[in-house]
Design a protein around this motif. Structure first.
Motif, PDB file in Angstrom:
ATOM      1  N   MET A 121      62.550  46.363  33.429  1.00 29.31           N
ATOM      2  CA  MET A 121      62.312  45.230  34.327  1.00 29.31           C
ATOM      3  C   MET A 121      62.883  43.924  33.792  1.00 29.31           C
ATOM      4  O   MET A 121      63.503  43.166  34.543  1.00 29.31           O
ATOM      5  CB  MET A 121      60.807  45.070  34.570  1.00 29.31           C
ATOM      6  CG  MET A 121      60.470  44.203  35.777  1.00 29.31           C
ATOM      7  SD  MET A 121      58.724  44.276  36.202  1.00 29.31           S
ATOM      8  CE  MET A 121      58.030  43.363  34.839  1.00 29.31           C
ATOM      9  N   VAL A 122      62.688  43.629  32.523  1.00 26.70           N
ATOM     10  CA  VAL A 122      63.135  42.335  31.993  1.00 26.70           C
ATOM     11  C   VAL A 122      64.234  42.482  30.955  1.00 26.70           C
ATOM     12  O   VAL A 122      64.890  41.484  30.621  1.00 26.70           O
ATOM     13  CB  VAL A 122      61.937  41.565  31.386  1.00 26.70           C
ATOM     14  CG1 VAL A 122      60.892  41.307  32.441  1.00 26.70           C
ATOM     15  CG2 VAL A 122      61.338  42.303  30.199  1.00 26.70           C
ATOM     16  N   GLY A 123      64.461  43.681  30.417  1.00 29.32           N
ATOM     17  CA  GLY A 123      65.513  43.865  29.438  1.00 29.32           C
ATOM     18  C   GLY A 123      65.278  43.034  28.194  1.00 29.32           C
ATOM     19  O   GLY A 123      64.210  43.077  27.590  1.00 29.32           O
ATOM     20  N   ALA A 124      66.285  42.249  27.821  1.00 24.72           N
ATOM     21  CA  ALA A 124      66.189  41.414  26.630  1.00 24.72           C
ATOM     22  C   ALA A 124      65.711  40.004  26.940  1.00 24.72           C
ATOM     23  O   ALA A 124      65.702  39.145  26.046  1.00 24.72           O
ATOM     24  CB  ALA A 124      67.540  41.347  25.930  1.00 24.72           C
ATOM     25  N   THR A 125      65.305  39.733  28.184  1.00 25.93           N
ATOM     26  CA  THR A 125      64.835  38.391  28.535  1.00 25.93           C
ATOM     27  C   THR A 125      63.587  38.021  27.766  1.00 25.93           C
ATOM     28  O   THR A 125      63.440  36.889  27.293  1.00 25.93           O
ATOM     29  CB  THR A 125      64.561  38.313  30.045  1.00 25.93           C
ATOM     30  OG1 THR A 125      65.741  38.703  30.758  1.00 25.93           O
ATOM     31  CG2 THR A 125      64.164  36.911  30.461  1.00 25.93           C
ATOM     32  N   VAL A 126      62.667  38.973  27.625  1.00 21.45           N
ATOM     33  CA  VAL A 126      61.446  38.774  26.853  1.00 21.45           C
ATOM     34  C   VAL A 126      61.585  39.581  25.574  1.00 21.45           C
ATOM     35  O   VAL A 126      61.625  40.818  25.625  1.00 21.45           O
ATOM     36  CB  VAL A 126      60.202  39.212  27.649  1.00 21.45           C
ATOM     37  CG1 VAL A 126      58.933  39.022  26.811  1.00 21.45           C
ATOM     38  CG2 VAL A 126      60.104  38.436  28.953  1.00 21.45           C
ATOM     39  N   PRO A 127      61.672  38.958  24.405  1.00 25.31           N
ATOM     40  CA  PRO A 127      61.816  39.728  23.159  1.00 25.31           C
ATOM     41  C   PRO A 127      60.542  40.486  22.834  1.00 25.31           C
ATOM     42  O   PRO A 127      59.452  39.917  22.781  1.00 25.31           O
ATOM     43  CB  PRO A 127      62.109  38.645  22.117  1.00 25.31           C
ATOM     44  CG  PRO A 127      61.527  37.390  22.677  1.00 25.31           C
ATOM     45  CD  PRO A 127      61.652  37.501  24.171  1.00 25.31           C
ATOM     46  N   LEU A 128      60.680  41.795  22.618  1.00 33.06           N
ATOM     47  CA  LEU A 128      59.546  42.653  22.288  1.00 33.06           C
ATOM     48  C   LEU A 128      59.942  43.544  21.122  1.00 33.06           C
ATOM     49  O   LEU A 128      61.115  43.932  20.974  1.00 33.06           O
ATOM     50  CB  LEU A 128      59.132  43.511  23.490  1.00 33.06           C
ATOM     51  CG  LEU A 128      58.614  42.760  24.717  1.00 33.06           C
ATOM     52  CD1 LEU A 128      58.347  43.737  25.855  1.00 33.06           C
ATOM     53  CD2 LEU A 128      57.365  41.967  24.403  1.00 33.06           C
ATOM     54  N   ILE A 129      58.953  43.901  20.323  1.00 31.78           N
ATOM     55  CA  ILE A 129      59.218  44.708  19.143  1.00 31.78           C
ATOM     56  C   ILE A 129      59.697  46.096  19.530  1.00 31.78           C
ATOM     57  O   ILE A 129      60.562  46.687  18.856  1.00 31.78           O
ATOM     58  CB  ILE A 129      57.958  44.775  18.249  1.00 31.78           C
ATOM     59  CG1 ILE A 129      58.264  45.475  16.935  1.00 31.78           C
ATOM     60  CG2 ILE A 129      56.807  45.440  18.972  1.00 31.78           C
ATOM     61  CD1 ILE A 129      59.214  44.712  16.057  1.00 31.78           C
ATOM     62  N   SER A 130      59.163  46.643  20.616  1.00 28.10           N
ATOM     63  CA  SER A 130      59.605  47.974  21.054  1.00 28.10           C
ATOM     64  C   SER A 130      61.065  47.955  21.483  1.00 28.10           C
ATOM     65  O   SER A 130      61.822  48.898  21.225  1.00 28.10           O
ATOM     66  CB  SER A 130      58.717  48.465  22.193  1.00 28.10           C
ATOM     67  OG  SER A 130      58.717  47.535  23.264  1.00 28.10           O
TER      68      SER A 130
ATOM     69  N   LEU B 121      59.217  53.524  34.298  1.00 28.89           N
ATOM     70  CA  LEU B 121      60.223  53.213  35.304  1.00 28.89           C
ATOM     71  C   LEU B 121      59.660  53.128  36.724  1.00 28.89           C
ATOM     72  O   LEU B 121      60.064  52.240  37.481  1.00 28.89           O
ATOM     73  CB  LEU B 121      61.351  54.254  35.240  1.00 28.89           C
ATOM     74  CG  LEU B 121      62.182  54.272  33.948  1.00 28.89           C
ATOM     75  CD1 LEU B 121      63.225  55.372  34.002  1.00 28.89           C
ATOM     76  CD2 LEU B 121      62.853  52.922  33.732  1.00 28.89           C
ATOM     77  N   PRO B 122      58.758  54.025  37.141  1.00 26.86           N
ATOM     78  CA  PRO B 122      58.203  53.874  38.501  1.00 26.86           C
ATOM     79  C   PRO B 122      57.509  52.538  38.722  1.00 26.86           C
ATOM     80  O   PRO B 122      57.657  51.918  39.784  1.00 26.86           O
ATOM     81  CB  PRO B 122      57.222  55.042  38.612  1.00 26.86           C
ATOM     82  CG  PRO B 122      57.718  56.052  37.645  1.00 26.86           C
ATOM     83  CD  PRO B 122      58.274  55.265  36.506  1.00 26.86           C
ATOM     84  N   LEU B 123      56.754  52.070  37.734  1.00 26.74           N
ATOM     85  CA  LEU B 123      56.081  50.779  37.883  1.00 26.74           C
ATOM     86  C   LEU B 123      57.093  49.642  37.936  1.00 26.74           C
ATOM     87  O   LEU B 123      56.957  48.708  38.747  1.00 26.74           O
ATOM     88  CB  LEU B 123      55.116  50.568  36.714  1.00 26.74           C
ATOM     89  CG  LEU B 123      54.344  49.252  36.713  1.00 26.74           C
ATOM     90  CD1 LEU B 123      53.462  49.148  37.950  1.00 26.74           C
ATOM     91  CD2 LEU B 123      53.497  49.116  35.455  1.00 26.74           C
ATOM     92  N   ALA B 124      58.123  49.696  37.097  1.00 29.39           N
ATOM     93  CA  ALA B 124      59.146  48.653  37.122  1.00 29.39           C
ATOM     94  C   ALA B 124      59.864  48.628  38.471  1.00 29.39           C
ATOM     95  O   ALA B 124      60.105  47.549  39.043  1.00 29.39           O
ATOM     96  CB  ALA B 124      60.146  48.884  35.987  1.00 29.39           C
ATOM     97  N   PHE B 125      60.198  49.795  39.015  1.00 29.47           N
ATOM     98  CA  PHE B 125      60.873  49.849  40.314  1.00 29.47           C
ATOM     99  C   PHE B 125      59.979  49.304  41.418  1.00 29.47           C
ATOM    100  O   PHE B 125      60.444  48.575  42.311  1.00 29.47           O
ATOM    101  CB  PHE B 125      61.274  51.290  40.632  1.00 29.47           C
ATOM    102  CG  PHE B 125      61.845  51.463  42.011  1.00 29.47           C
ATOM    103  CD1 PHE B 125      63.147  51.091  42.284  1.00 29.47           C
ATOM    104  CD2 PHE B 125      61.062  51.978  43.042  1.00 29.47           C
ATOM    105  CE1 PHE B 125      63.670  51.247  43.561  1.00 29.47           C
ATOM    106  CE2 PHE B 125      61.579  52.139  44.315  1.00 29.47           C
ATOM    107  CZ  PHE B 125      62.895  51.763  44.571  1.00 29.47           C
TER     108      PHE B 125
END
Length: 318
Positions: free
Chosen positions: A260-269, A150-154
């Motif tokens: 940061m991107v939520g569901a915009t970029v699909p990721l397995i995690s 979260l700190p990096l995303a902020f």
């Protein structure tokens, strides 16, 4: 009349055949003492706490994931279930397969860029004349390599987001820039992957011997020829090992992408989190375990490549 002194007989030579007249050349080497064997056995006892921690912290969860991935829950109250391969089959189809491929693509790309950028930075640190600069860069790399979540995303949203300071200063939005996509997420990952590569490859660069460079110079080799024919072939196992390590770090990252991107970029995690929380369908816990098993398989393949490369590099740089 003087009596000649009686000659002293020379010592008999050792009989190589080991006959009765042979003289021992020296004391025989005693067999290893039982105490040494006890000490070697004690080293295994000293490692038992680590092995127990590994078994509890990694072995039991892995067994639970593998068991749950092949279980179809039928009774919500008792948790009873039957064996099935449907969870694993669904985890490699449709949107879940797309998320897995997207995670592999993102990790492979960011690891490659991190390796290419981190190598010259680490070389500049190793060849620096100022020890304070080397210590400062390595210390900062150690901090930044663990700065994620979260700190990096902020930090990236505040600087490169739609209303970020750098975005407004250079009018990046007018040029089509967006942080909340594949490119923006890749740049955020490089923030901790490049320092991680610097920390990983610096010991290997320290292992390059000065005599190798001097020998290349004596044979009128240029700096480019030295790196092409001497340094890079020796560093190749370490570079590939660093790439694999960066790939695994990016592949397992979750909090930064989720914030940061939520569901915009699909990721397995992200798909695992949605299955556990029931954002898409309720009661998909076993499917989440199957997705986790897919990640474990990828991680095992990564480590299977990483460990032999590290051993091969250690033989050259030791």
């Amino acid at each position: 009349m003087t009596t000649a002194p009686t000659p002293v007989p020379a010592p008999a030579a050792a009989d190589p055949g080991g006959g009765p007249g042979a003289v021992a050349a020296g004391p025989a080497t005693p067999p290893p003492a039982p105490r040494a064997r006890r000490l070697r056995g004690g080293s295994w006892l000293a490692a038992l706490p680590l092995l127990a921690f590994f078994a509890i912290g990694f072995g039991l969860p892995a067994i639970a994931i593998a068991t749950g991935a092949f279980t179809l829950s039928s009774d919500a109250e008792t948790g009873a279930g039957s064996f099935t391969t449907a969870n694993v089959t669904d985890s490699v189809q449709g949107a879940y397969w797309t998320a897995l491929l997207s995670s592999v693509r993102l990790s492979a790309l960011t690891a490659l860029i991190g390796t290419v950028v981190g190598l010259p930075l680490a070389q500049a640190v190793v060849t620096s004349r100022f020890r304070a600069v080397r210590e400062a860069v390595l210390t900062a790399s150690g901090v930044l390599a663990n700065f994620g979540g979260l700190p990096l995303a902020f930090a990236f949203v505040a600087t490169l987001g739609n209303a970020g300071e750098i975005t407004k200063l250079f009018h990046l939005t007018e040029h089509g820039w967006t942080l909340y996509g594949f490119t923006g997420l890749s740049i955020a990952y490089l923030y901790f992957l490049v320092p991680l590569m610097v920390l990983t490859i610096t010991p290997a660069l320290d292992g390059l011997r000065r005599q190798w460079r001097e020998a290349a110079a004596n044979n009128r080799a240029t700096a480019l020829q030295y790196w092409r024919h001497v340094a890079l072939p020796i560093l190749l196992p370490s570079l590939l090992g660093g790439y694999v390590l960066l790939f695994g770090s990016a592949f397992a990252a979750y909090a930064t992408a989720a914030a940061m991107v939520g569901a915009t970029v699909p990721l397995i995690s992200r798909s695992i989190a949605d299955a556990l929380s029931g954002n898409v369908l309720v009661g998909q816990g076993n499917l989440a375990l199957a997705l986790s098993l897919d990640m474990i398989v990828v991680a095992v393949l990564v480590m299977a490549v990483y460990l032999p490369l590290q051993r091969r590099s250690a033989r050259w740089l030791s």
